[in-house]
Design a protein around this motif. Sequence first.
Motif: not given
Length: 225
Positions: A122-126
Amino acid sequence: MSKELRGQLIYSNPLDSPEAIADFRLEGQAACSFPLGRLRMENAADPKEGQKSNFVLWCPESFPADLSVEWDFWPIREPGLCILFFSAQGRQGEDLFDPALAQRTGEYDMYHHGDIHAFHISYFRRRYPEERAFHLCNLRKSYGFHMVAQGADRIPPVADAAGPYRMRVDKLGAKVAFYINDLLIFEWEDDGATFGRLLGGGKLGFRQMAPLMAEYANLKVYELG
């Protein structure tokens, strides 16, 4: 891991038109478009529906256990988050699309506590306030919800993002490494016991959590070793 370990390019897709994803498998509801000649994805269901508004888009190819995956990424609208699934197959070694497996419709628990094995980053967790306050990328191993590695996410918020960001995942033997623009975010070695057996080959897919909008291009997969 070094790019010098990469062998033959075994898959390449520009993700630049409807034809490029004609054979991809969508689980859940999504709107896919190509306004800038790259794949733009956003939820088609109301975010108020929670997990039912999220989705996964699977590449149809089956890939070997040792591989390097690269793609270009642009965040367009927050909040939300992105995931790459890889080494995904049935828990008994079935093809991910085997009709004997339970139907998947985008809800997260179907992918970590269903009838499949996979890694996911999981990336760009916003999506949630704590994620926006402290940006991290996570590696999890399933079956189960095992957090096995974390690293700082170098992608800024949408207001300051200037993509493309070149994303890369290397999986070689028991090791997994994740890079953004060639900067190592994390590296982890699986002992094949603590969190289940070593994972082999399988399929890869892109997941988004509503209401994120993001774009993807230049998907490439290399053999490693």
